[in-house]
Design an enzyme around this catalytic site. Sequence first.
Site, short mmCIF file in Angstrom:
data_model
loop_
_atom_site.label_atom_id
_atom_site.label_comp_id
_atom_site.label_asym_id
_atom_site.label_seq_id
_atom_site.Cartn_x
_atom_site.Cartn_y
_atom_site.Cartn_z
N CYS A 43 3.88 25.17 48.27
CA CYS A 43 4.90 24.20 48.38
C CYS A 43 6.27 24.82 48.73
O CYS A 43 6.98 24.44 49.69
CB CYS A 43 5.02 23.34 46.89
SG CYS A 43 4.79 24.14 45.67
N1 LIG Z 1 1.21 21.05 42.23
C1 LIG Z 1 1.60 21.10 43.40
O1 LIG Z 1 2.81 20.62 43.79
C2 LIG Z 1 0.97 22.21 44.41
C3 LIG Z 1 -0.38 22.78 44.13
N2 LIG Z 1 -0.83 23.51 44.99
C4 LIG Z 1 -2.25 24.03 44.86
O2 LIG Z 1 -3.28 22.96 44.93
C5 LIG Z 1 -4.30 23.21 43.84
C6 LIG Z 1 -4.34 22.00 42.76
O3 LIG Z 1 -3.08 22.00 42.26
P1 LIG Z 1 -2.72 20.68 41.03
O4 LIG Z 1 -3.27 19.22 41.77
O5 LIG Z 1 -1.21 20.91 41.03
O6 LIG Z 1 -3.79 21.13 40.01
P2 LIG Z 1 -3.88 20.08 38.55
O7 LIG Z 1 -4.21 21.14 37.44
O8 LIG Z 1 -3.11 19.08 38.68
O9 LIG Z 1 -5.35 19.76 38.95
C7 LIG Z 1 -6.65 20.57 39.08
C8 LIG Z 1 -7.91 19.79 39.42
O10 LIG Z 1 -9.08 20.82 39.77
C9 LIG Z 1 -9.87 20.27 38.76
N3 LIG Z 1 -10.42 21.68 38.21
C10 LIG Z 1 -9.87 22.81 37.44
N4 LIG Z 1 -10.92 23.80 37.60
C11 LIG Z 1 -11.71 23.22 38.42
C12 LIG Z 1 -13.12 24.06 38.59
N5 LIG Z 1 -13.32 25.24 37.89
N6 LIG Z 1 -13.85 23.59 39.68
C13 LIG Z 1 -13.57 21.91 39.91
N7 LIG Z 1 -12.49 21.60 39.64
C14 LIG Z 1 -11.68 22.20 38.74
C15 LIG Z 1 -9.01 19.67 37.57
O11 LIG Z 1 -9.87 19.09 36.90
P3 LIG Z 1 -10.77 19.49 35.48
O12 LIG Z 1 -9.95 20.65 34.95
O13 LIG Z 1 -10.97 18.21 34.50
O14 LIG Z 1 -12.11 19.86 36.16
C16 LIG Z 1 -8.21 18.90 38.49
O15 LIG Z 1 -8.82 17.65 38.90
C17 LIG Z 1 -3.86 24.42 43.05
O16 LIG Z 1 -4.61 25.41 43.64
C18 LIG Z 1 -2.29 24.68 43.20
O17 LIG Z 1 -1.98 25.97 43.36
C19 LIG Z 1 -0.63 23.81 46.22
C20 LIG Z 1 0.81 23.33 46.47
C21 LIG Z 1 1.74 22.35 45.67
C1 LIG Z 2 6.73 24.49 39.23
C2 LIG Z 2 5.54 25.48 39.66
O1 LIG Z 2 5.24 25.80 38.70
N1 LIG Z 2 5.22 25.52 40.78
C3 LIG Z 2 4.15 26.60 41.27
C4 LIG Z 2 3.97 26.45 42.66
C5 LIG Z 2 3.09 25.36 43.09
C6 LIG Z 2 2.39 25.73 44.63
O2 LIG Z 2 2.61 25.74 45.65
O3 LIG Z 2 1.34 26.39 44.33
P1 LIG Z 2 0.13 27.53 44.90
O4 LIG Z 2 0.82 28.45 45.69
O5 LIG Z 2 -0.37 27.82 43.57
O6 LIG Z 2 -0.71 26.62 45.76
C7 LIG Z 2 4.18 27.94 40.82
O7 LIG Z 2 5.69 28.16 40.63
O8 LIG Z 2 3.45 28.39 40.75
#
Ligand SMILES: NC(=O)C1=CN([C@@H]2O[C@H](COP(=O)(O)OP(=O)(O)OC[C@H]3O[C@@H](n4cnc5c(N)ncnc54)[C@H](OP(=O)(O)O)[C@@H]3O)[C@@H](O)[C@H]2O)C=CC1
Ligand SMILES: CC(=O)N[C@@H](CCC(=O)OP(=O)(O)O)C(=O)O
Length: 339
Positions: free
Chosen positions: A156
């Site tokens: 992000c």
């Molecule tokens: N939030 C953000 O703004 C951003 C996030 N990301 C990346 O996107 C990905 C998802 O982020 P986010 O949605 O915030 O994460 P969350 O923690 O909100 O959700 C993670 C999801 O993955 C599932 N999960 C966790 N462990 C496993 C596993 N071993 N196998 C299968 N499913 C699993 C969880 O469900 P359960 O634990 O019940 O299995 C849940 O559905 C991460 O890699 C994050 O770094 C990237 C950019 C921005």
């Molecule tokens: C507020 C906050 O905690 N933000 C996350 C970044 C989310 C993101 O872009 O994550 P990935 O690179 O993990 O996909 C962090 O700083 O780790």
Amino acid sequence: MLNVSIIGASGYTGAQLVDLVARHPDMTLARTFVSANSADAAKPLSAIHGNLAHLSQVRLEPISDEALAELAANMDLVFLATPHEASHDWMATLTSGRAKILDLSGAFRLKDTAVFSQFYGFEHTSTDALGNAVYGLAEWYPQAIAQSRIIAVPGCYPTASLSALKPLFNAQLLDSAVRPVINAVSGVTGAGRKASLANSFCEVSLQAYGVLGHRHTPEIEAYLGTPVIFTPHLGNFKRGILATVTVKTVAGCTAEQLNQAYHQAYADHPIVRLRESFPRLDDVVNTPFVDLHWKLDEKSGYAVITAAIDNVMKGAASQAIQCANLVSGLPVTKGLLAE
Ligand SMILES: NC(=O)C1=CN([C@@H]2O[C@H](COP(=O)(O)OP(=O)(O)OC[C@H]3O[C@@H](n4cnc5c(N)ncnc54)[C@H](OP(=O)(O)O)[C@@H]3O)[C@@H](O)[C@H]2O)C=CC1
Ligand SMILES: CC(=O)N[C@@H](CCC(=O)OP(=O)(O)O)C(=O)O
């Protein structure tokens, strides 16, 4: 219609993807997964995300080796909204069939494997997949994305930072002796849905974190082409990133040159909105847009650029849809902007 599955569908980015895929005119949502031992396995997604109550048919399944192989063989597109290590461990199986993979984690964003041991805490061994993965910054690498089967959707903060900086770097308007300085504030959804004390309501107070050591620094540097100083901050709001970027421009640089660099870079990219004033988070939250505005002090040569995005949308899920459109030969904004 494209058959689509989402792993990690109960998280913030996964649930956002469910919503976007369900609305997409060319996509059918086939299956949605959580981890093998998840407490949420077998629940309807609407039990966790009430805003998706209209999608009462969407149920969460526990992931398994068999399911991964089935998805590889039968799906057109698989979105991974999972932790970095899970994406890393599954990529070889997921790419063994016909499916194209959109990975929202950081596991395939960087070619230098040393970064993973230093910043991500695991050794990268999925070498072939890493070699084939393409960085999914949709406005900048559309051809490469369209030809790849593994898309590493950017982080992000890098999405906001690179959107602000690449037009100036590519137009050779940045003074190479002075590092761009990026100060960015993110909402708490950026940290994911899993509960932690640091992210709980009473604990969050605007604060810098990851200072001079956040894993997004090498990601920004790799796709910008020059070192930066990046400082993320956690803000007490749910969604959005506001990145304020300060740069030193080359001697004699004019405001007109800056304007031209941005207008040329984003002329055919409706997701990037070049604003007449500094953008506010409320302008982009729950949208797929990047809003940009900039100002140059011609006397000192310093410029300030602000980029605003929704971290869950352009910072993850809607950018993944842009990439999915590109790999599927569809218009990049399909399902995201009114035609
Ligand atoms: N939030 C953000 O703004 C951003 C996030 N990301 C990346 O996107 C990905 C998802 O982020 P986010 O949605 O915030 O994460 P969350 O923690 O909100 O959700 C993670 C999801 O993955 C599932 N999960 C966790 N462990 C496993 C596993 N071993 N196998 C299968 N499913 C699993 C969880 O469900 P359960 O634990 O019940 O299995 C849940 O559905 C991460 O890699 C994050 O770094 C990237 C950019 C921005
Ligand atoms: C507020 C906050 O905690 N933000 C996350 C970044 C989310 C993101 O872009 O994550 P990935 O690179 O993990 O996909 C962090 O700083 O780790």
